[in-house]
Scaffold this active site. Structure first.
Site, mmCIF file in Angstrom:
data_model
loop_
_atom_site.group_PDB
_atom_site.id
_atom_site.type_symbol
_atom_site.label_atom_id
_atom_site.label_comp_id
_atom_site.label_asym_id
_atom_site.label_seq_id
_atom_site.Cartn_x
_atom_site.Cartn_y
_atom_site.Cartn_z
ATOM 1 N N HIS A 194 40.938 40.400 -20.766
ATOM 2 C CA HIS A 194 41.816 40.652 -21.915
ATOM 3 C C HIS A 194 40.983 41.332 -23.011
ATOM 4 O O HIS A 194 39.760 41.120 -23.081
ATOM 5 C CB HIS A 194 42.368 39.287 -22.374
ATOM 6 C CG HIS A 194 43.257 39.358 -23.569
ATOM 7 N ND1 HIS A 194 42.759 39.341 -24.855
ATOM 8 C CD2 HIS A 194 44.601 39.448 -23.673
ATOM 9 C CE1 HIS A 194 43.775 39.428 -25.698
ATOM 10 N NE2 HIS A 194 44.896 39.488 -25.010
ATOM 11 N N VAL A 196 40.072 40.822 -25.998
ATOM 12 C CA VAL A 196 39.108 40.095 -26.850
ATOM 13 C C VAL A 196 37.938 39.505 -26.055
ATOM 14 O O VAL A 196 37.025 38.925 -26.646
ATOM 15 C CB VAL A 196 39.787 38.967 -27.686
ATOM 16 C CG1 VAL A 196 40.777 39.549 -28.666
ATOM 17 C CG2 VAL A 196 40.423 37.917 -26.799
ATOM 18 N N LYS A 197 37.941 39.655 -24.738
ATOM 19 C CA LYS A 197 36.913 39.016 -23.913
ATOM 20 C C LYS A 197 35.657 39.905 -23.789
ATOM 21 O O LYS A 197 35.604 40.980 -24.367
ATOM 22 C CB LYS A 197 37.499 38.702 -22.524
ATOM 23 C CG LYS A 197 38.730 37.776 -22.570
ATOM 24 C CD LYS A 197 38.402 36.444 -23.190
ATOM 25 C CE LYS A 197 39.442 35.360 -22.985
ATOM 26 N NZ LYS A 197 40.833 35.681 -23.113
ATOM 27 N N SER A 198 34.660 39.430 -23.009
ATOM 28 C CA SER A 198 33.359 40.120 -22.902
ATOM 29 C C SER A 198 33.510 41.604 -22.573
ATOM 30 O O SER A 198 32.853 42.451 -23.165
ATOM 31 C CB SER A 198 32.505 39.506 -21.787
ATOM 32 O OG SER A 198 32.491 38.125 -21.835
ATOM 33 N N ILE A 199 34.318 41.911 -21.554
ATOM 34 C CA ILE A 199 34.678 43.299 -21.248
ATOM 35 C C ILE A 199 36.187 43.313 -21.013
ATOM 36 O O ILE A 199 36.789 42.263 -20.746
ATOM 37 C CB ILE A 199 33.957 43.850 -19.987
ATOM 38 C CG1 ILE A 199 34.340 43.071 -18.735
ATOM 39 C CG2 ILE A 199 32.449 43.897 -20.184
ATOM 40 C CD1 ILE A 199 33.950 43.774 -17.438
#
Ligand SMILES: Cc1ncc(COP(=O)(O)O)c(C=O)c1O
Length: 396
Positions: A194, A196-199
């Site tokens: 998603h 907002v996640k790391s990638i």
């Protein structure tokens, strides 16, 4: 004279534009990669998805990675492949996003919550042990904010009772634990891509595993539980039959092209997040009444969130803190309203507030400050100024 006065109490907002708590970082290189995929033969699941899976598996150091449409569908798929079903109990944390519990509920199993270790803010192995029954089929621990759960302790309980473990590592892709990448621990781990996640791949998720049989099951279930490889049908190339109720959780080569380009920047993302965290820590550790995120002694986390706890000594409560930050145009968020407070789990499974005192105590103070790779020095300074201004206002 309103200088130094929080916007909530009559001052000018520190920012004109809103700083979100999380955001994607997309470069021209990534846009070009997606365009290139769009011009290729496949815009559904094709060779780029396979390449993305291979790269993720290689990064994590596991045999198999199976891409899905989201972290949520990856959890559904993992629970299905694990064989969770009606009559089974699956133990998980109440301090998480609802999708963690859906590894059980989507598969007609019962999510059983156990309290957290308030330091890590993750599932406490001792609490898990107290909730194991003969119906328990598995565990779904979650690495809160990227900070790994007590992996040793939880695996020990799983071994004692022969339980399948699905690590909800949606917050934690890119981190490591005792030198081993997060996601490499048995039986399966799930990532979210998603924004907002790391990638990110826009929406997207992945299940990783070392288990060949589980991987085969995951691949089949992702695509209708269809058997495309039937013996005795060599001269009937069209022949494909469904062997169970599967899903269409196929991702596209467009998403995979974005994911591959993002993977190339994973280390840079981690470095930037670590720098921001260091600056937050040095500015905020001195403030009485703020608990900054726990440090891990056994891991090198990829932090997804910078989740502080506002305690009584700060001078105002968490609700006041959140609204004061929003008045400054600082987009803080709370992760999460504990699942046993949600009508779904109260009405379907009989949970009620008061059931998990450690979770509730932590939740009462939790606030996630903005943390993402695109933040610049001014963004960090604005957040720190907003927090300090609020603290000093309440000191007076
Ligand atoms: C802990 C956790 N698990 C699962 C998910 C679901 O991921 P997705 O949004 O990719 O479906 C999220 C999403 O925020 C999450 O925070």
């Amino acid at each position: 004279m309103t200088e130094g006065l929080p916007a909530r109490y009559g001052g000018e907002p520190i920012r004109d534009d809103v700083l979100g708590y999380g955001a994607q970082s997309i470069t021209d290189h990534e846009k070009e990669a997606v365009l290139e995929a769009l011009e290729s033969d496949y815009i559904t699941r094709g060779p780029t998805v396979e390449e993305f899976e291979e790269r993720v598996a290689e990064h994590v150091g596991v045999e198999h990675a199976i891409a899905t449409t989201s972290g949520t569908t990856a959890l559904h798929l993992a629970g299905h492949a694990a064989g969770f079903g009606s009559g089974d109990e699956v133990i998980t944390t109440p301090l998480t996003f609802v999708s963690t519990a859906h590894a059980a509920t989507y598969n007609d199993a019962e999510p059983v919550f156990a309290d957290i270790d308030p330091h890590r803010r993750t599932l406490d192995p001792e609490a898990v042990r107290e909730h194991v029954t003969k119906e328990t089929a598995g565990l779904v621990p979650m690495h809160y904010a990227g900070h790994p759960a007590d992996i040793d302790g939880l695996l020990k309980v799983a071994n004692e009772h022969d339980l399948t473990v699905i690590w909800d590592a949606c917050h934690a892709f890119g981190g490591s634990w005792r030198g081993e990448p997060i996601g490499a621990q048995r039986d399966m781990a799930v990532f979210s891509f998603h924004p907002v996640k790391s990638i990110t791949t826009g929406e997207g998720g992945m299940v990783v595993t070392d288990d060949d049989e589980l991987a085969d099951r995951l691949r089949r279930l992702r695509s209708f539980d269809m058997n495309y490889d039937l013996e005795d049908h060599d001269d009937e190339p069209w022949y494909q039959v469904t062997e169970g109720v599967g899903h269409n959780y196929n991702v596209t080569d467009l998403q995979a092209a974005l994911g591959l380009a993002q993977l190339d920047r994973l280390e840079a993302f981690k470095q930037r997040r670590d720098e921001i965290i260091e600056q937050y820590d040095s500015a905020l550790n001195e403030i009485k009444g703020l608990r900054t995120p726990p440090k891990s002694t056994e891991s090198d986390p990829m932090y997804h969130l910078y989740a502080i706890e506002v305690t009584e000594a700060f001078g105002c409560d968490r609700t006041e803190f959140v609204n004061a930050m929003h008045a400054e145009n600082i987009g803080v968020q709370v992760h999460y309203v504990p699942l046993h407070y949600h009508p779904l789990f109260q009405e379907e499974f009989g949970y009620a507030p008061g059931a998990f005192p450690k979770t509730e105590r932590v939740y009462d103070g939790l606030v996630s400050l903005p943390l993402h790779a695109e933040m610049d020095r001014k963004d960090i300074k604005d957040v720190v100024t907003a927090v300090k201004t609020l603290y000093e206002y309440h000191l007076k």
